[in-house]
Scaffold this motif. Sequence first.
Motif, PDB file in Angstrom:
ATOM      1  N   SER A  29       0.798  -1.227   0.000  1.00 28.83           N
ATOM      2  CA  SER A  29       0.000   0.000   0.000  1.00 28.83           C
ATOM      3  C   SER A  29       0.827   1.272   0.000  1.00 28.83           C
ATOM      4  O   SER A  29       0.334   2.330  -0.383  1.00 28.83           O
ATOM      5  CB  SER A  29      -0.928   0.015   1.217  1.00 28.83           C
ATOM      6  OG  SER A  29      -1.809  -1.088   1.180  1.00 28.83           O
ATOM      7  N   LYS A  37       1.499   6.843  -0.701  1.00 31.71           N
ATOM      8  CA  LYS A  37       0.454   5.848  -0.953  1.00 31.71           C
ATOM      9  C   LYS A  37       0.595   5.365  -2.388  1.00 31.71           C
ATOM     10  O   LYS A  37       0.779   6.155  -3.307  1.00 31.71           O
ATOM     11  CB  LYS A  37      -0.919   6.477  -0.735  1.00 31.71           C
ATOM     12  CG  LYS A  37      -2.079   5.542  -0.935  1.00 31.71           C
ATOM     13  CD  LYS A  37      -2.600   5.081   0.392  1.00 31.71           C
ATOM     14  CE  LYS A  37      -3.887   4.318   0.203  1.00 31.71           C
ATOM     15  NZ  LYS A  37      -3.769   2.949   0.601  1.00 31.71           N
ATOM     16  N   THR A  38       0.563   4.043  -2.581  1.00 24.31           N
ATOM     17  CA  THR A  38       0.717   3.477  -3.918  1.00 24.31           C
ATOM     18  C   THR A  38      -0.376   2.461  -4.194  1.00 24.31           C
ATOM     19  O   THR A  38      -1.000   1.936  -3.287  1.00 24.31           O
ATOM     20  CB  THR A  38       2.078   2.760  -4.064  1.00 24.31           C
ATOM     21  OG1 THR A  38       2.151   1.712  -3.111  1.00 24.31           O
ATOM     22  CG2 THR A  38       3.234   3.714  -3.873  1.00 24.31           C
ATOM     23  N   SER A  39      -0.564   2.176  -5.452  1.00 23.88           N
ATOM     24  CA  SER A  39      -1.488   1.134  -5.869  1.00 23.88           C
ATOM     25  C   SER A  39      -0.801  -0.217  -5.692  1.00 23.88           C
ATOM     26  O   SER A  39       0.385  -0.351  -5.983  1.00 23.88           O
ATOM     27  CB  SER A  39      -1.854   1.332  -7.340  1.00 23.88           C
ATOM     28  OG  SER A  39      -2.483   0.176  -7.851  1.00 23.88           O
TER      29      SER A  39
END
Length: 133
Positions: A29, A37-39
């Motif tokens: 995450s 914040k990442t996919s």
Amino acid sequence: MFCRNCGKELAGTPEICLGCGAKPLVGSSFCHACGAKTSPLAEFCPKCGARLGAKVVAGDVSEKSRLTTTLLCILPAWFVSVAGIHRFYLGKIGTAILMLLTLGGLGIWTLIDFIYAVTGNMKDKEGKLIKKW
């Protein structure tokens, strides 16, 4: 380093995140380099560009110093024309002797090792990455 589960900044390379109790490099995450914040499907962090798919477990990081490795790689080769000292430091005796005999592959091998050391992709004798400055 940041926890990939909760995004909390961590000191060193701990086995367990004190913020969420999970292994900090197992989640998907948050970016481990900047905490953004990442996919979960992203391969690179959109904020800092760090590769997210590369999983580095805390036990796979060597206690050897990246700064020492980098300096031992380039300084003796540059000033005294002796290459391979950094490999003795990393415990790679065979390739260290080979580098001494070939003058660091006429400098090419030394240059490649220098790039690996600076970028944190150099490994010690046990195959652990040299990440700690």
